[in-house]
Design an enzyme around this catalytic site. Sequence first.
Site, mmCIF file in Angstrom:
data_model
loop_
_atom_site.group_PDB
_atom_site.id
_atom_site.type_symbol
_atom_site.label_atom_id
_atom_site.label_comp_id
_atom_site.label_asym_id
_atom_site.label_seq_id
_atom_site.Cartn_x
_atom_site.Cartn_y
_atom_site.Cartn_z
ATOM 1 N N ARG A 1 0.843 -1.193 0.000
ATOM 2 C CA ARG A 1 0.000 0.000 0.000
ATOM 3 C C ARG A 1 0.873 1.235 0.000
ATOM 4 O O ARG A 1 1.924 1.281 0.660
ATOM 5 C CB ARG A 1 -0.930 0.013 1.227
ATOM 6 C CG ARG A 1 -2.131 -0.924 1.092
ATOM 7 C CD ARG A 1 -3.111 -0.435 0.018
ATOM 8 N NE ARG A 1 -4.261 -1.317 -0.191
ATOM 9 C CZ ARG A 1 -4.352 -2.250 -1.132
ATOM 10 N NH1 ARG A 1 -3.350 -2.473 -1.950
ATOM 11 N NH2 ARG A 1 -5.451 -2.967 -1.264
ATOM 12 N N HIS B 1 -1.109 0.346 -9.825
ATOM 13 C CA HIS B 1 -1.769 -0.593 -8.913
ATOM 14 C C HIS B 1 -2.242 -1.826 -9.699
ATOM 15 O O HIS B 1 -3.386 -2.269 -9.579
ATOM 16 C CB HIS B 1 -2.951 0.085 -8.191
ATOM 17 C CG HIS B 1 -3.324 -0.616 -6.920
ATOM 18 N ND1 HIS B 1 -3.696 0.052 -5.777
ATOM 19 C CD2 HIS B 1 -3.382 -1.935 -6.608
ATOM 20 C CE1 HIS B 1 -3.985 -0.814 -4.822
ATOM 21 N NE2 HIS B 1 -3.798 -2.028 -5.312
HETATM 22 P P1 NDP Z 1 -1.867 -9.888 4.726
HETATM 23 O O1 NDP Z 1 -2.453 -8.543 4.555
HETATM 24 O O2 NDP Z 1 -2.706 -11.028 5.045
HETATM 25 O O3 NDP Z 1 -0.699 -9.917 5.840
HETATM 26 C C1 NDP Z 1 0.078 -8.826 6.049
HETATM 27 C C2 NDP Z 1 1.480 -9.211 6.488
HETATM 28 O O4 NDP Z 1 2.070 -7.999 6.942
HETATM 29 C C3 NDP Z 1 1.503 -10.186 7.681
HETATM 30 O O5 NDP Z 1 2.628 -11.015 7.607
HETATM 31 C C4 NDP Z 1 1.630 -9.238 8.874
HETATM 32 O O6 NDP Z 1 2.285 -9.769 10.018
HETATM 33 C C5 NDP Z 1 2.495 -8.145 8.287
HETATM 34 N N1 NDP Z 1 2.281 -6.890 8.995
HETATM 35 C C6 NDP Z 1 1.143 -6.182 9.121
HETATM 36 N N2 NDP Z 1 1.334 -5.100 9.893
HETATM 37 C C7 NDP Z 1 2.642 -5.144 10.268
HETATM 38 C C8 NDP Z 1 3.449 -4.312 11.083
HETATM 39 N N3 NDP Z 1 2.964 -3.213 11.673
HETATM 40 N N4 NDP Z 1 4.731 -4.680 11.282
HETATM 41 C C9 NDP Z 1 5.239 -5.803 10.711
HETATM 42 N N5 NDP Z 1 4.520 -6.619 9.914
HETATM 43 C C10 NDP Z 1 3.237 -6.290 9.706
HETATM 44 O O7 NDP Z 1 -0.926 -10.183 3.466
HETATM 45 P P2 NDP Z 1 -1.277 -10.478 1.951
HETATM 46 O O8 NDP Z 1 -0.064 -11.174 1.499
HETATM 47 O O9 NDP Z 1 -2.598 -11.090 1.760
HETATM 48 O O10 NDP Z 1 -1.360 -9.010 1.310
HETATM 49 C C11 NDP Z 1 -0.372 -8.046 1.537
HETATM 50 C C12 NDP Z 1 -0.831 -6.697 1.020
HETATM 51 O O11 NDP Z 1 -0.618 -6.605 -0.379
HETATM 52 C C13 NDP Z 1 -2.336 -6.435 1.180
HETATM 53 O O12 NDP Z 1 -2.615 -5.972 2.478
HETATM 54 C C14 NDP Z 1 -2.589 -5.384 0.134
HETATM 55 O O13 NDP Z 1 -2.456 -4.120 0.728
HETATM 56 C C15 NDP Z 1 -1.473 -5.592 -0.881
HETATM 57 N N6 NDP Z 1 -1.962 -5.994 -2.204
HETATM 58 C C16 NDP Z 1 -1.642 -5.216 -3.292
HETATM 59 C C17 NDP Z 1 -2.043 -5.580 -4.559
HETATM 60 C C18 NDP Z 1 -1.619 -4.791 -5.752
HETATM 61 O O14 NDP Z 1 -2.234 -4.916 -6.805
HETATM 62 N N7 NDP Z 1 -0.565 -4.004 -5.654
HETATM 63 C C19 NDP Z 1 -2.885 -6.768 -4.780
HETATM 64 C C20 NDP Z 1 -3.110 -7.545 -3.575
HETATM 65 C C21 NDP Z 1 -2.684 -7.156 -2.344
HETATM 66 P P3 NDP Z 1 1.673 -11.039 10.816
HETATM 67 O O15 NDP Z 1 1.822 -12.199 9.880
HETATM 68 O O16 NDP Z 1 2.526 -11.136 11.992
HETATM 69 O O17 NDP Z 1 0.244 -10.705 11.091
#
Ligand code: NDP
Length: 316
Positions: free
Chosen positions: A231, A279
Amino acid sequence: MERKVAILLISDYGADSTRWKHELSSRFESIDFRVWPECGDKTDIDVIFMDTVLGPGHSFCDFPNLKWVGFIGHGVGYVLRDASLPADVIVTRLESGAMARSMAEYAVHAVLHHHLRVDDYKAQQDGRIWKRLPIAPASTKRAAVLGLGIIGRTTARYLLNLGFKVAGWSQTPKDIEGVKCVHGNDALPALLSESDFVIALLPDTERTKGLLDRKMLSCFKQGSYLVNLGRGSLIVEDDLVAALGQEKIAGADLDVFSTEPLPEHSPLWAHPRVRVTPHGGFASLDEEPYSEFCENYRLYLANKPMMHVADRARGY
Ligand code: NDP
């Protein structure tokens, strides 16, 4: 006999309403399928499938009988933060292997582009220069994957298979074979300082917003490369432009931005060492969302716990 359920599809990202209607109606008897904004009486709506925000002037409170919001994507943060969303409405999101593979391909392409000095060779080509450039083996370089959800884990695996040293950063501890896993804010500066590539796959939450600011960018290894596919809110863009100017960061592949579409006046558009994509990190979801949503719909009808319920406290 199935109970009649009114489902509303709200899409700004090209969800095929005919296909959604067909997939649902061919599997379930009593679906009343509607497509925004032609939604009829809002008090009928039980379920919303959406890939966007409710537009200005609209609120989840307009749907007093809403029970489930199925988000057609991974980055569900803005739905969870919508103050009008009642506490008892379940929000699910996708955890799509197809999306993860597609995003990992983008990340690998960005890393290899820089690793193999493609831009340097292009500059040489423009000057008709025939000269081999040194390229260190992948095994001597470290890629840090920030965010170890399904997309981050898939990306880490792809990079491992290419021979890079791979580290991962998450909020809670992880154990992934071959990946040096660290967690928590305190571990981040050291990780950044030893990584040649930083690939951000983090959600938009209060804790990730502005995380890569001037101070954190100053921790990056000199000449490292940044890829942001999670993001845009993660990065303070003016600070990134400054870090690029000092060559602290050699270049960046950016797919997401603090404001989207990226405003015309943004310096990122014309920056010689930034590559911008709109995006579009994922190419295609194929069949997956339909089967995942139908499976969840079965669970919903049976009043059973659904898959991939988003956690409101965490924000993803
Ligand atoms: P998730 O959103 O399910 O998981 C997020 C990961 O980030 C987890 O490992 C989590 O840790 C970690 N995380 C969240 N907050 C923190 C923090 N404050 N400090 C350290 N680590 C943190 O992952 P996905 O793989 O499903 O998706 C990742 C992101 O990719 C989505 O949230 C979305 O924003 C983005 N996206 C972008 C797309 C694009 O077209 N560019 C398409 C699809 C997704 P923990 O495992 O410990 O909870």
